[in-house]
Design a protein around this motif. Structure first.
Motif, PDB file in Angstrom:
ATOM      1  N   ASP A   4      41.824  63.102  44.175  1.00  0.00           N
ATOM      2  CA  ASP A   4      42.452  62.644  42.936  1.00  0.00           C
ATOM      3  C   ASP A   4      43.119  61.280  43.120  1.00  0.00           C
ATOM      4  OD1 ASP A   4      41.651  64.887  41.573  1.00  0.00           O
ATOM      5  OD2 ASP A   4      43.507  66.000  41.976  1.00  0.00           O
ATOM      6  N   LEU A   5      43.804  61.113  44.245  1.00  0.00           N
ATOM      7  CA  LEU A   5      44.475  59.838  44.530  1.00  0.00           C
ATOM      8  C   LEU A   5      43.438  58.714  44.655  1.00  0.00           C
ATOM      9  CD1 LEU A   5      47.104  58.329  45.258  1.00  0.00           C
ATOM     10  CD2 LEU A   5      46.644  58.923  47.644  1.00  0.00           C
ATOM     11  N   VAL A   6      42.388  58.968  45.415  1.00  0.00           N
ATOM     12  CA  VAL A   6      41.352  57.949  45.623  1.00  0.00           C
ATOM     13  C   VAL A   6      40.635  57.650  44.310  1.00  0.00           C
ATOM     14  CG1 VAL A   6      39.159  57.457  46.797  1.00  0.00           C
ATOM     15  CG2 VAL A   6      41.042  58.503  48.068  1.00  0.00           C
ATOM     16  N   ASP A   7      40.341  58.667  43.519  1.00  0.00           N
ATOM     17  CA  ASP A   7      39.649  58.451  42.241  1.00  0.00           C
ATOM     18  C   ASP A   7      40.468  57.564  41.306  1.00  0.00           C
ATOM     19  OD1 ASP A   7      37.448  59.874  42.986  1.00  0.00           O
ATOM     20  OD2 ASP A   7      38.004  61.721  41.922  1.00  0.00           O
ATOM     21  N   GLY A   8      41.788  57.742  41.293  1.00  0.00           N
ATOM     22  CA  GLY A   8      42.652  56.907  40.456  1.00  0.00           C
ATOM     23  C   GLY A   8      42.568  55.437  40.871  1.00  0.00           C
ATOM     24  N   TYR A   9      42.614  55.190  42.176  1.00  0.00           N
ATOM     25  CA  TYR A   9      42.518  53.815  42.657  1.00  0.00           C
ATOM     26  C   TYR A   9      41.124  53.231  42.396  1.00  0.00           C
ATOM     27  CZ  TYR A   9      47.069  53.488  44.928  1.00  0.00           C
ATOM     28  OH  TYR A   9      48.407  53.392  45.163  1.00  0.00           O
ATOM     29  N   ILE A  10      40.093  54.038  42.581  1.00  0.00           N
ATOM     30  CA  ILE A  10      38.723  53.565  42.346  1.00  0.00           C
ATOM     31  C   ILE A  10      38.540  53.211  40.871  1.00  0.00           C
ATOM     32  CG2 ILE A  10      36.282  54.247  42.364  1.00  0.00           C
ATOM     33  CD1 ILE A  10      37.361  53.670  45.140  1.00  0.00           C
ATOM     34  N   GLU A  11      39.129  54.006  39.995  1.00  0.00           N
ATOM     35  CA  GLU A  11      39.043  53.724  38.554  1.00  0.00           C
ATOM     36  C   GLU A  11      39.708  52.381  38.240  1.00  0.00           C
ATOM     37  OE1 GLU A  11      37.490  54.257  35.030  1.00  0.00           O
ATOM     38  OE2 GLU A  11      37.223  55.725  36.643  1.00  0.00           O
ATOM     39  N   ARG A  12      40.870  52.153  38.856  1.00  0.00           N
ATOM     40  CA  ARG A  12      41.564  50.872  38.645  1.00  0.00           C
ATOM     41  C   ARG A  12      40.744  49.714  39.216  1.00  0.00           C
ATOM     42  NH1 ARG A  12      43.628  47.294  35.906  1.00  0.00           N
ATOM     43  NH2 ARG A  12      45.360  46.121  36.743  1.00  0.00           N
ATOM     44  N   ARG A  29      42.743  43.021  43.794  1.00  0.00           N
ATOM     45  CA  ARG A  29      41.870  44.122  44.231  1.00  0.00           C
ATOM     46  C   ARG A  29      42.083  44.436  45.709  1.00  0.00           C
ATOM     47  NH1 ARG A  29      35.765  43.392  42.416  1.00  0.00           N
ATOM     48  NH2 ARG A  29      36.187  41.183  42.318  1.00  0.00           N
ATOM     49  N   LEU A  30      42.225  43.392  46.527  1.00  0.00           N
ATOM     50  CA  LEU A  30      42.469  43.634  47.958  1.00  0.00           C
ATOM     51  C   LEU A  30      43.816  44.317  48.161  1.00  0.00           C
ATOM     52  CD1 LEU A  30      41.534  43.334  50.875  1.00  0.00           C
ATOM     53  CD2 LEU A  30      42.582  41.059  50.898  1.00  0.00           C
ATOM     54  N   ASN A  31      44.835  43.873  47.434  1.00  0.00           N
ATOM     55  CA  ASN A  31      46.151  44.514  47.538  1.00  0.00           C
ATOM     56  C   ASN A  31      46.088  45.970  47.089  1.00  0.00           C
ATOM     57  OD1 ASN A  31      47.471  42.274  48.552  1.00  0.00           O
ATOM     58  ND2 ASN A  31      48.029  41.513  46.529  1.00  0.00           N
ATOM     59  N   LEU A  32      45.327  46.239  46.056  1.00  0.00           N
ATOM     60  CA  LEU A  32      45.182  47.610  45.558  1.00  0.00           C
ATOM     61  C   LEU A  32      44.536  48.509  46.619  1.00  0.00           C
ATOM     62  CD1 LEU A  32      45.697  49.247  42.952  1.00  0.00           C
ATOM     63  CD2 LEU A  32      43.327  48.796  42.337  1.00  0.00           C
ATOM     64  N   VAL A  33      43.522  47.998  47.286  1.00  0.00           N
ATOM     65  CA  VAL A  33      42.875  48.781  48.351  1.00  0.00           C
ATOM     66  C   VAL A  33      43.842  48.998  49.514  1.00  0.00           C
ATOM     67  CG1 VAL A  33      40.994  48.772  50.037  1.00  0.00           C
ATOM     68  CG2 VAL A  33      40.550  48.060  47.696  1.00  0.00           C
ATOM     69  N   MET A  34      44.621  47.996  49.835  1.00  0.00           N
ATOM     70  CA  MET A  34      45.601  48.139  50.921  1.00  0.00           C
ATOM     71  C   MET A  34      46.674  49.177  50.545  1.00  0.00           C
ATOM     72  SD  MET A  34      44.325  46.258  53.161  1.00  0.00           S
ATOM     73  CE  MET A  34      45.509  46.053  54.436  1.00  0.00           C
ATOM     74  N   ARG A  35      47.106  49.160  49.273  1.00  0.00           N
ATOM     75  CA  ARG A  35      48.063  50.177  48.827  1.00  0.00           C
ATOM     76  C   ARG A  35      47.455  51.567  48.891  1.00  0.00           C
ATOM     77  NH1 ARG A  35      50.549  48.766  43.250  1.00  0.00           N
ATOM     78  NH2 ARG A  35      48.762  47.422  43.038  1.00  0.00           N
ATOM     79  N   LEU A  36      46.175  51.674  48.545  1.00  0.00           N
ATOM     80  CA  LEU A  36      45.484  52.965  48.652  1.00  0.00           C
ATOM     81  C   LEU A  36      45.506  53.453  50.094  1.00  0.00           C
ATOM     82  CD1 LEU A  36      43.682  55.293  47.636  1.00  0.00           C
ATOM     83  CD2 LEU A  36      41.714  53.758  47.976  1.00  0.00           C
ATOM     84  N   LYS A  37      45.233  52.577  51.024  1.00  0.00           N
ATOM     85  CA  LYS A  37      45.257  52.964  52.446  1.00  0.00           C
ATOM     86  C   LYS A  37      46.659  53.413  52.862  1.00  0.00           C
ATOM     87  CE  LYS A  37      43.360  50.898  55.716  1.00  0.00           C
ATOM     88  NZ  LYS A  37      42.998  49.943  56.727  1.00  0.00           N
TER      89      LYS A  37
END
Length: 188
Positions: A121-129, A164-172
């Motif tokens: 669910d967490l990953v799907d939310g970030y992927i959607e963004r 987008r890069l910051n968003l991926v880093m926050r996801l990690k």
């Protein structure tokens, strides 16, 4: 030793000069023809040489015309650039490096994300963004194609990549926090 040349010529005038035998010159020319025959140029090669020269001249003229046409005015260069822009990297080599760096970093970081049923669910939310940001990037690229390169559009494209890069880093970061919390709960 110095002698007057005029006196020498006066003395030599009276002496008989050496004569060549009769037919010597004709025999010499016959021998010369046998050893070095005259080569006659064929007329069709002359025509081919002229045709090749004309073709080369036309090709060089066309190339020069195209070069002069492309560099004659700044407007025509800008119109050519606007028609051929497909992404940020098509504007300049430096912007291509920036775009390639961000896209490679985003893809690398996304490839490191481990998807599990717990964090789906967490990953799907970030992927959607990320999808939304990618659509926005495509709209900005279309605007770049329509209006040509300008500072605002280029800044917006680069900011989109950074975001987008910051968003991926926050996801990690969120995933590592989530994994720590899960590990702590399992150890209790």
């Amino acid at each position: 030793m110095a002698q007057d040349l005029r006196e020498l010529f006066k003395k030599e005038e009276g002496k008989k000069l050496v004569q060549m035998s009769e037919g010597h010159e004709a025999r010499f020319l016959n021998l010369l023809d046998k050893e070095l025959p005259n080569k006659k140029k064929s007329s069709h090669f002359g025509f081919l040489n002229m045709a090749a020269s004309v073709i080369i001249l036309l090709g060089l003229s066309y190339g020069a015309f195209q070069f002069m046409k492309s560099t004659s005015t700044d407007n025509s260069v800008e119109e050519t650039v606007v028609d051929n822009i497909k992404s940020l990297g098509d504007v300049s080599p430096d912007l291509k490096k920036v775009e390639d760096y961000y896209l490679a970093s985003i893809n690398l970081e996304l490839s490191k994300v481990k998807l599990t049923s717990e964090n789906k669910d967490l990953v799907d939310g970030y992927i959607e963004r990320l999808k939304e940001l990618n659509e926005e990037y495509n709209l900005l690229t279309k605007e770049l194609n329509d209006n040509g390169p300008n500072e605002e559009t280029l800044d917006a494209l680069i900011s989109n990549l950074k975001f987008r890069l910051n968003l991926v880093m926050r996801l990690k970061d969120k995933l590592s926090e989530y994994n720590k919390d899960v590990f702590i709960q399992e150890s209790i």
